[in-house]
Design an enzyme around this catalytic site. Sequence first.
Site, PDB file in Angstrom:
ATOM      1  N   VAL A  12      31.886  -3.047  79.609  1.00  0.00           N
ATOM      2  CA  VAL A  12      30.245  -3.614  80.308  1.00  0.00           C
ATOM      3  C   VAL A  12      29.475  -4.271  79.128  1.00  0.00           C
ATOM      4  CG1 VAL A  12      28.630  -3.105  81.826  1.00  0.00           C
ATOM      5  CG2 VAL A  12      30.691  -2.162  82.264  1.00  0.00           C
ATOM      6  N   ASP A  31      26.703  -0.426  67.880  1.00  0.00           N
ATOM      7  CA  ASP A  31      27.717   0.480  68.347  1.00  0.00           C
ATOM      8  C   ASP A  31      28.356   1.105  67.213  1.00  0.00           C
ATOM      9  OD1 ASP A  31      30.427   1.052  69.723  1.00  0.00           O
ATOM     10  OD2 ASP A  31      29.968  -0.451  71.286  1.00  0.00           O
ATOM     11  N   SER A  75      31.596   8.358  78.490  1.00  0.00           N
ATOM     12  CA  SER A  75      31.865   8.179  79.957  1.00  0.00           C
ATOM     13  C   SER A  75      32.942   8.640  81.019  1.00  0.00           C
ATOM     14  CB  SER A  75      31.541   6.516  80.421  1.00  0.00           C
ATOM     15  OG  SER A  75      32.723   5.979  79.883  1.00  0.00           O
ATOM     16  N   TYR A 139      28.759  14.483  82.718  1.00  0.00           N
ATOM     17  CA  TYR A 139      28.500  12.980  82.708  1.00  0.00           C
ATOM     18  C   TYR A 139      27.090  12.487  83.617  1.00  0.00           C
ATOM     19  CZ  TYR A 139      29.289   8.167  83.368  1.00  0.00           C
ATOM     20  OH  TYR A 139      29.122   6.700  83.610  1.00  0.00           O
ATOM     21  N   LYS A 143      23.323  11.389  82.506  1.00  0.00           N
ATOM     22  CA  LYS A 143      22.837  10.001  82.771  1.00  0.00           C
ATOM     23  C   LYS A 143      21.529  10.163  83.744  1.00  0.00           C
ATOM     24  CE  LYS A 143      25.705   6.958  81.228  1.00  0.00           C
ATOM     25  NZ  LYS A 143      25.430   5.725  80.703  1.00  0.00           N
ATOM     26  N   HIS A 185      40.775   5.046  85.186  1.00  0.00           N
ATOM     27  CA  HIS A 185      40.426   4.305  86.321  1.00  0.00           C
ATOM     28  C   HIS A 185      41.793   3.717  87.176  1.00  0.00           C
ATOM     29  CE1 HIS A 185      36.485   3.903  84.032  1.00  0.00           C
ATOM     30  NE2 HIS A 185      36.496   4.674  85.205  1.00  0.00           N
ATOM     31  N   PHE A 204      45.816  10.193  94.097  1.00  0.00           N
ATOM     32  CA  PHE A 204      45.277  11.598  94.300  1.00  0.00           C
ATOM     33  C   PHE A 204      44.754  11.628  95.455  1.00  0.00           C
ATOM     34  CE2 PHE A 204      44.079  10.311  89.342  1.00  0.00           C
ATOM     35  CZ  PHE A 204      45.437  10.700  89.103  1.00  0.00           C
ATOM     36  N   ARG A 217      36.288   3.849  97.641  1.00  0.00           N
ATOM     37  CA  ARG A 217      35.275   3.471  96.581  1.00  0.00           C
ATOM     38  C   ARG A 217      34.596   2.010  96.868  1.00  0.00           C
ATOM     39  NH1 ARG A 217      35.684   8.114  96.514  1.00  0.00           N
ATOM     40  NH2 ARG A 217      36.068   9.465  94.679  1.00  0.00           N
ATOM     41  N   ARG A 277      42.325  15.062  93.038  1.00  0.00           N
ATOM     42  CA  ARG A 277      41.749  15.432  91.571  1.00  0.00           C
ATOM     43  C   ARG A 277      40.486  15.940  92.062  1.00  0.00           C
ATOM     44  NH1 ARG A 277      40.193   9.873  88.407  1.00  0.00           N
ATOM     45  NH2 ARG A 277      38.500   9.714  89.725  1.00  0.00           N
TER      46      ARG A 277
END
Length: 317
Positions: A12, A31, A75, A139, A143, A185, A204, A217, A277
């Site tokens: 992203v 980075d 992530s 995670y 955040k 993903h 899953f 999703r 999952r």
Amino acid sequence: MKLLVTGGAGYVGSVVSALLLEAGHEVVVLDDVSTGHEDSVPEGARLVRGTLRDTAQDVMAGAGFEAVLHFAAKSLVGESVEKPGLYWDKNLGESLALLDAMRVAGVPRIVFSSTAAVYGEPESTPILETDPTRPTNPYGASKLAIDTALAEYARLHGIGGVSLRYFNVAGAYGRLGERHTVETHLIPNVLKIAQGDGEAVKMFGDDYPTPDGTCIRDYIHVTDLGRAHLLALDACAPGTHRIFNLGSGTGNSVKEVVDVCREVTGREIPAEVAPRRPGDPAVLVASSDKIQAELGWKPERDLRTMIDDAWTFLRSR
Ligand code: UDP
């Protein structure tokens, strides 16, 4: 504007860097290239290699940055459950170092890359920004903690912050797409099978309380997501911290995604049902009403376009 993009070598972050450059901004990417790729940093951006903790202060000192766009993060949900300390240290710890470097250097604005994982298992759908935040893994929790810190830096140090809570990002922007070493993903995994890399897609769970039994999703094109960052940048106001969900407002099931991948690629794509999952909620769909009303953002690219662009990207590599 002169902008610092942390994590600009990632998926992203690199797309947003490219969009910022096209809009005429000056971009410096910070980075450590631990999970990103040096060649994803768009031409025209300067790359500084380093962690936020070690380098943010030096990079910002006297440099006259007008804003930070903060993507650098760990992530992977599964990894966060195995190594919670790593996620607290890298996500929260390094973000605190970044915020303090901003305070010292007098950088007034930040756009923060957050996640739907802050909500955990939703009580109702679509998810609103005012819904309870009960993350179910380190995670999401790390955040969410950054949002708390951002709100305090806004209130007490006058920084202007916007947090964007992403739902399921997909697609590619030209040569910039998903290149995770560990790919979890759905869409890139299905397209890998389409390319002949692996036997069958594992879906899953097919016994969720959804029309076809597979999880639903909210998929959003990385270019649409990227555009929202430019609007958020303009919306950063001193002393305020604003939060927006970023999804398309509609949901697609795992089976629907596999079907669209079959249509787009023209390949058979074998798929089989695998166990659920752990930790997957049945339905995660964002309300995007707030960002549409307050920032005038609207998704423009549908699921087919996301898969089409991801497929073109994958085949070009
Ligand atoms: N999924 C799947 N097979 C895969 C990868 C993902 O069935 O190989 C499912 C996953 O269980 C979830 C949906 O696809 O219901 C989206 O998962 P992804 O990891 O892409 O995003 P998440 O919603 O977990 O952030």
